[in-house]
Design a protein around this motif. Structure first.
Motif, mmCIF file in Angstrom:
data_model
loop_
_atom_site.group_PDB
_atom_site.id
_atom_site.type_symbol
_atom_site.label_atom_id
_atom_site.label_comp_id
_atom_site.label_asym_id
_atom_site.label_seq_id
_atom_site.Cartn_x
_atom_site.Cartn_y
_atom_site.Cartn_z
ATOM 1 N N ARG A 21 -7.856 -25.595 8.253
ATOM 2 C CA ARG A 21 -7.259 -25.236 9.313
ATOM 3 C C ARG A 21 -6.616 -26.269 10.258
ATOM 4 N NH1 ARG A 21 -10.919 -20.816 10.085
ATOM 5 N NH2 ARG A 21 -12.297 -21.895 11.199
ATOM 6 N N ASP A 24 -3.895 -28.040 8.394
ATOM 7 C CA ASP A 24 -2.753 -27.281 8.374
ATOM 8 C C ASP A 24 -1.918 -27.507 9.631
ATOM 9 O OD1 ASP A 24 -3.008 -26.132 5.776
ATOM 10 O OD2 ASP A 24 -3.573 -24.334 6.644
ATOM 11 N N ARG A 25 -2.806 -27.441 10.739
ATOM 12 C CA ARG A 25 -2.171 -27.537 12.147
ATOM 13 C C ARG A 25 -1.696 -28.971 12.438
ATOM 14 N NH1 ARG A 25 -3.878 -23.628 16.547
ATOM 15 N NH2 ARG A 25 -3.385 -25.245 17.692
ATOM 16 N N LEU A 26 -2.170 -29.935 11.947
ATOM 17 C CA LEU A 26 -2.013 -31.279 12.252
ATOM 18 C C LEU A 26 -0.719 -31.566 11.351
ATOM 19 C CD1 LEU A 26 -5.374 -33.348 12.356
ATOM 20 C CD2 LEU A 26 -3.361 -32.998 14.305
ATOM 21 N N LEU A 27 -0.891 -31.124 10.007
ATOM 22 C CA LEU A 27 0.516 -31.483 9.208
ATOM 23 C C LEU A 27 1.446 -30.495 9.019
ATOM 24 C CD1 LEU A 27 -1.777 -32.701 6.242
ATOM 25 C CD2 LEU A 27 -0.433 -34.109 7.939
ATOM 26 N N GLY A 28 1.095 -29.221 9.441
ATOM 27 C CA GLY A 28 2.243 -28.149 9.559
ATOM 28 C C GLY A 28 2.527 -27.640 8.166
ATOM 29 N N THR A 29 1.375 -27.819 7.426
ATOM 30 C CA THR A 29 1.479 -27.189 5.953
ATOM 31 C C THR A 29 0.882 -25.491 6.167
ATOM 32 O OG1 THR A 29 -0.697 -28.315 5.534
ATOM 33 C CG2 THR A 29 1.283 -29.235 4.797
ATOM 34 N N GLN A 30 0.794 -25.078 4.902
ATOM 35 C CA GLN A 30 0.735 -23.731 4.983
ATOM 36 C C GLN A 30 -0.334 -23.394 3.755
ATOM 37 O OE1 GLN A 30 1.935 -21.000 7.059
ATOM 38 N NE2 GLN A 30 2.474 -22.677 8.159
ATOM 39 N N ARG A 40 -6.902 -17.635 6.503
ATOM 40 C CA ARG A 40 -6.240 -17.611 7.943
ATOM 41 C C ARG A 40 -6.494 -16.557 8.758
ATOM 42 N NH1 ARG A 40 0.348 -18.501 8.468
ATOM 43 N NH2 ARG A 40 0.286 -18.792 10.638
ATOM 44 N N GLN A 97 9.588 -18.565 7.284
ATOM 45 C CA GLN A 97 8.869 -17.389 7.552
ATOM 46 C C GLN A 97 7.335 -18.052 7.740
ATOM 47 O OE1 GLN A 97 10.315 -14.058 5.806
ATOM 48 N NE2 GLN A 97 8.485 -12.803 6.681
ATOM 49 N N GLU A 98 6.703 -18.372 8.771
ATOM 50 C CA GLU A 98 5.395 -19.012 8.589
ATOM 51 C C GLU A 98 4.580 -18.212 9.609
ATOM 52 O OE1 GLU A 98 7.302 -23.441 8.567
ATOM 53 O OE2 GLU A 98 6.040 -23.008 10.344
ATOM 54 N N ARG A 99 5.263 -17.421 10.395
ATOM 55 C CA ARG A 99 4.342 -16.465 11.476
ATOM 56 C C ARG A 99 4.094 -15.082 10.602
ATOM 57 N NH1 ARG A 99 7.851 -15.242 15.202
ATOM 58 N NH2 ARG A 99 6.424 -15.167 16.889
#
Lengths: 147, 132
Positions: A21, A24-30, A40, A97-99
């Motif tokens: 997690r 993901d938040r640091l790199l903006g990956t999914q 998630r 569409q990430e949200r």
């Protein structure tokens, strides 16, 4: 939805999920999608403790305050709600569409009993803050040592 | 999906400006939709107040920045943590097809919505086909 137990035994898989997690938040990956989609969690929560209260904060951007449902039973707190889609996705081209949307629920087991009738919740800028006063019997007592 | 040329493509190598404080900078989750009139970009920025968000266009780049104030809790200690406090930043390349003078942004409940209208010359035009 798994019940989280604070201060439980060290769980290496939870540690891995947590690391994922953060990455993901640091790199903006999914990476939270697809194979490990179930990991998630929404909303993400933090738990703080003061001498008299527990304070849970949760990131629930885009959810209306009236759509958040908070229940406390004994030492467990449940945060439920629904995040509505911003646009009708059938009518537009989606380029990114990430949200996520839809219903969410998380149940947290707190370290001690809560005075359920005194719970107070505020919602500011997409962050929910729930103040949970400890039950009288769970508050720390200072014992004076007599000479 | 093939990305069309006028899409706001994400800039891979964002170079963060120098920061006074040492705190994490997160990449927010973003949705981008397109309709006939333009593009809509929606970003989750939980904890960012409407006056703490910065949206600007610089050299054909759309920058989104959000500042989250430090969590202050009297005598509090962290028992368990799934998210850290930090700022948000993400940049997208926008093309000529977007009229950058008409970009509008609004912020509500920690969600930023940026509307990027298409320039007049980039809008689709239906060409009637005459017979004969």
């Amino acid at each position: 939805m798994a019940i989280l137990r604070w201060g439980r035994r060290w769980d290496p898989f939870e540690e891995l999920a947590k690391m994922q997690r953060h990455m993901d938040r640091l790199l903006g990956t999914q990476t939270g999608r697809g194979l490990f989609a179930a990991q998630r969690d929404f909303p993400l929560v933090n738990l703080y403790e003061t001498p008299d209260d527990y304070v849970v904060t949760a990131e629930v951007p885009g959810v209306k305050a009236e759509d958040i449902d908070i229940t406390v039973v004994g030492d467990s707190l449940t945060i439920k709600g629904k995040r509505e889609a911003d646009v009708d996705r059938e009518k537009v081209n989606c380029h990114r569409q990430e949200r996520d949307f839809g219903s969410f629920a998380r149940t947290l087991a707190l370290p001690a009993a809560i005075a359920g009738d005194k719970v107070d919740a505020t919602y500011v800028n997409g962050v929910l803050q729930v103040k949970l006063p400890k039950a009288e019997e769970a508050k720390p007592r200072v014992i004076k040592v007599k000479n | 999906m093939a990305e069309q040329q006028h899409l706001p493509a994400e800039q891979a190598e964002t170079v963060p400006a120098e920061r006074a404080e040492d705190r994490p900078v997160f990449t927010p989750y973003v949705d981008i939709y397109e309709d006939e009139e333009g593009l809509t970009l929606i970003a989750d920025l939980p904890g960012v107040a409407p006056d703490a968000v910065d949206v600007h266009v610089e050299k054909e780049m759309l920058w989104i920045r959000g500042h989250v104030p430090e969590q202050t809790l009297d005598e509090g200690r962290v028992v368990y943590s799934e998210y850290a406090n930090g700022d948000y930043e993400r940049a997208f390349t926008i093309s000529q097809a977007v009229d950058s003078s008409k970009i509008e942004a609004s912020m509500k409940d920690g969600v930023l919505t940026v509307r990027l209208p298409k320039a007049e010359e980039a809008k689709e035009r239906k060409i009637p086909v005459r017979s004969g």
